[in-house]
Design a protein around this motif. Sequence first.
Motif, PDB file in Angstrom:
ATOM      1  N   SER A  44      31.612  47.002  34.082  1.00  0.00           N
ATOM      2  CA  SER A  44      32.463  47.951  34.777  1.00  0.00           C
ATOM      3  C   SER A  44      32.964  49.055  33.854  1.00  0.00           C
ATOM      4  O   SER A  44      33.343  50.116  34.313  1.00  0.00           O
ATOM      5  CB  SER A  44      33.641  47.228  35.421  1.00  0.00           C
ATOM      6  OG  SER A  44      34.431  46.609  34.424  1.00  0.00           O
ATOM      7  N   SER A  45      32.942  48.814  32.547  1.00  0.00           N
ATOM      8  CA  SER A  45      33.389  49.863  31.626  1.00  0.00           C
ATOM      9  C   SER A  45      32.440  51.043  31.616  1.00  0.00           C
ATOM     10  O   SER A  45      32.823  52.131  31.231  1.00  0.00           O
ATOM     11  CB  SER A  45      33.563  49.298  30.218  1.00  0.00           C
ATOM     12  OG  SER A  45      32.313  48.876  29.723  1.00  0.00           O
ATOM     13  N   LEU A  81      47.946  46.423  47.964  1.00  0.00           N
ATOM     14  CA  LEU A  81      47.026  47.311  47.263  1.00  0.00           C
ATOM     15  C   LEU A  81      46.676  48.517  48.126  1.00  0.00           C
ATOM     16  O   LEU A  81      46.343  48.364  49.297  1.00  0.00           O
ATOM     17  CB  LEU A  81      45.742  46.558  46.890  1.00  0.00           C
ATOM     18  CG  LEU A  81      44.660  47.349  46.182  1.00  0.00           C
ATOM     19  CD1 LEU A  81      45.115  47.793  44.796  1.00  0.00           C
ATOM     20  CD2 LEU A  81      43.388  46.528  46.078  1.00  0.00           C
ATOM     21  N   GLU A  82      46.807  49.699  47.537  1.00  0.00           N
ATOM     22  CA  GLU A  82      46.356  50.938  48.160  1.00  0.00           C
ATOM     23  C   GLU A  82      45.415  51.632  47.198  1.00  0.00           C
ATOM     24  O   GLU A  82      45.677  51.681  45.995  1.00  0.00           O
ATOM     25  CB  GLU A  82      47.520  51.890  48.436  1.00  0.00           C
ATOM     26  CG  GLU A  82      48.394  51.515  49.563  1.00  0.00           C
ATOM     27  CD  GLU A  82      49.473  52.555  49.806  1.00  0.00           C
ATOM     28  OE1 GLU A  82      49.268  53.739  49.473  1.00  0.00           O
ATOM     29  OE2 GLU A  82      50.532  52.163  50.316  1.00  0.00           O
ATOM     30  N   ILE A  83      44.327  52.179  47.739  1.00  0.00           N
ATOM     31  CA  ILE A  83      43.375  52.919  46.917  1.00  0.00           C
ATOM     32  C   ILE A  83      43.142  54.272  47.576  1.00  0.00           C
ATOM     33  O   ILE A  83      42.812  54.342  48.760  1.00  0.00           O
ATOM     34  CB  ILE A  83      42.049  52.168  46.756  1.00  0.00           C
ATOM     35  CG1 ILE A  83      42.292  50.808  46.090  1.00  0.00           C
ATOM     36  CG2 ILE A  83      41.055  52.991  45.954  1.00  0.00           C
ATOM     37  CD1 ILE A  83      41.071  49.920  46.012  1.00  0.00           C
ATOM     38  N   TYR A 120      29.204  51.796  43.675  1.00  0.00           N
ATOM     39  CA  TYR A 120      30.034  50.735  43.103  1.00  0.00           C
ATOM     40  C   TYR A 120      31.402  50.590  43.768  1.00  0.00           C
ATOM     41  O   TYR A 120      32.238  49.831  43.294  1.00  0.00           O
ATOM     42  CB  TYR A 120      30.230  50.973  41.603  1.00  0.00           C
ATOM     43  CG  TYR A 120      28.944  50.821  40.837  1.00  0.00           C
ATOM     44  CD1 TYR A 120      28.396  49.567  40.605  1.00  0.00           C
ATOM     45  CD2 TYR A 120      28.268  51.934  40.357  1.00  0.00           C
ATOM     46  CE1 TYR A 120      27.211  49.421  39.909  1.00  0.00           C
ATOM     47  CE2 TYR A 120      27.082  51.801  39.656  1.00  0.00           C
ATOM     48  CZ  TYR A 120      26.568  50.538  39.437  1.00  0.00           C
ATOM     49  OH  TYR A 120      25.396  50.407  38.752  1.00  0.00           O
ATOM     50  N   LYS A 121      31.626  51.274  44.869  1.00  0.00           N
ATOM     51  CA  LYS A 121      32.929  51.252  45.533  1.00  0.00           C
ATOM     52  C   LYS A 121      33.338  49.828  45.931  1.00  0.00           C
ATOM     53  O   LYS A 121      34.459  49.398  45.644  1.00  0.00           O
ATOM     54  CB  LYS A 121      32.907  52.165  46.752  1.00  0.00           C
ATOM     55  CG  LYS A 121      34.169  52.097  47.591  1.00  0.00           C
ATOM     56  CD  LYS A 121      34.168  53.088  48.724  1.00  0.00           C
ATOM     57  CE  LYS A 121      33.110  52.779  49.724  1.00  0.00           C
ATOM     58  NZ  LYS A 121      33.209  53.611  50.934  1.00  0.00           N
ATOM     59  N   ASP A 122      32.445  49.084  46.568  1.00  0.00           N
ATOM     60  CA  ASP A 122      32.792  47.732  47.026  1.00  0.00           C
ATOM     61  C   ASP A 122      33.112  46.797  45.868  1.00  0.00           C
ATOM     62  O   ASP A 122      34.063  46.016  45.926  1.00  0.00           O
ATOM     63  CB  ASP A 122      31.666  47.155  47.876  1.00  0.00           C
ATOM     64  CG  ASP A 122      31.478  47.921  49.181  1.00  0.00           C
ATOM     65  OD1 ASP A 122      32.458  48.532  49.656  1.00  0.00           O
ATOM     66  OD2 ASP A 122      30.353  47.926  49.705  1.00  0.00           O
ATOM     67  N   GLU A 123      32.335  46.894  44.786  1.00  0.00           N
ATOM     68  CA  GLU A 123      32.592  46.067  43.598  1.00  0.00           C
ATOM     69  C   GLU A 123      33.939  46.432  42.968  1.00  0.00           C
ATOM     70  O   GLU A 123      34.706  45.556  42.569  1.00  0.00           O
ATOM     71  CB  GLU A 123      31.473  46.270  42.592  1.00  0.00           C
ATOM     72  CG  GLU A 123      31.638  45.471  41.328  1.00  0.00           C
ATOM     73  CD  GLU A 123      30.523  45.752  40.328  1.00  0.00           C
ATOM     74  OE1 GLU A 123      30.777  45.546  39.130  1.00  0.00           O
ATOM     75  OE2 GLU A 123      29.427  46.175  40.730  1.00  0.00           O
ATOM     76  N   ARG A 126      36.713  45.057  45.102  1.00  0.00           N
ATOM     77  CA  ARG A 126      36.766  43.599  44.915  1.00  0.00           C
ATOM     78  C   ARG A 126      37.487  43.248  43.612  1.00  0.00           C
ATOM     79  O   ARG A 126      38.299  42.327  43.563  1.00  0.00           O
ATOM     80  CB  ARG A 126      35.343  43.038  44.935  1.00  0.00           C
ATOM     81  CG  ARG A 126      35.224  41.627  45.339  1.00  0.00           C
ATOM     82  CD  ARG A 126      33.805  41.131  45.590  1.00  0.00           C
ATOM     83  NE  ARG A 126      32.729  41.815  44.898  1.00  0.00           N
ATOM     84  CZ  ARG A 126      31.882  42.679  45.481  1.00  0.00           C
ATOM     85  NH1 ARG A 126      31.995  42.963  46.758  1.00  0.00           N
ATOM     86  NH2 ARG A 126      30.917  43.247  44.797  1.00  0.00           N
ATOM     87  N   GLU A 127      37.207  43.999  42.542  1.00  0.00           N
ATOM     88  CA  GLU A 127      37.889  43.741  41.263  1.00  0.00           C
ATOM     89  C   GLU A 127      39.388  43.978  41.383  1.00  0.00           C
ATOM     90  O   GLU A 127      40.192  43.211  40.867  1.00  0.00           O
ATOM     91  CB  GLU A 127      37.312  44.632  40.169  1.00  0.00           C
ATOM     92  CG  GLU A 127      35.961  44.200  39.686  1.00  0.00           C
ATOM     93  CD  GLU A 127      35.444  45.074  38.560  1.00  0.00           C
ATOM     94  OE1 GLU A 127      36.201  45.927  38.062  1.00  0.00           O
ATOM     95  OE2 GLU A 127      34.285  44.908  38.178  1.00  0.00           O
TER      96      GLU A 127
END
Length: 136
Positions: A44-45, A81-83, A120-123, A126-127
């Motif tokens: 993820s980095s 959580l808000e994104i 990678y939005k879903d991953e 999830r993190e």
Amino acid sequence: MKIAALGLISFVFLAGCSVYKSDGRNQFEAAAPAKISTSSVDSSSHIYKLTGCRNQSFIETWFNDEFPRANYELVLMDNDLEIWRTTQPGVIQVKAFQRDDKAVQSCSYEFASVAVWELYKDEFIRELNNNLMISE
């Protein structure tokens, strides 16, 4: 019997030390970094960059809840959580707000492009749902 066992243990210990300090091991350790490839490791980095985290005050949290920025799009809204995301020239900026009983932590992230964000939005979500927001 004790002498034989003690002699065997001493021999194994000394043999292990000589292998540890051998020329073959030194050559292996010297050559290993060049032979190990990390390009296939997807971390993820490499996907996004954390630009900063901080705790918000009660007033700042209330103000952001009542008057969200017009250029940000809501991606996810849960109880804790808000994104939000926005597109800036060349990057996607994402703000995540994680709430608990004591405080609200705000973290900002950057993705290289819309394509990377979509991939990678879903991953990423999830993190963050697994409470992996990093405070540095």
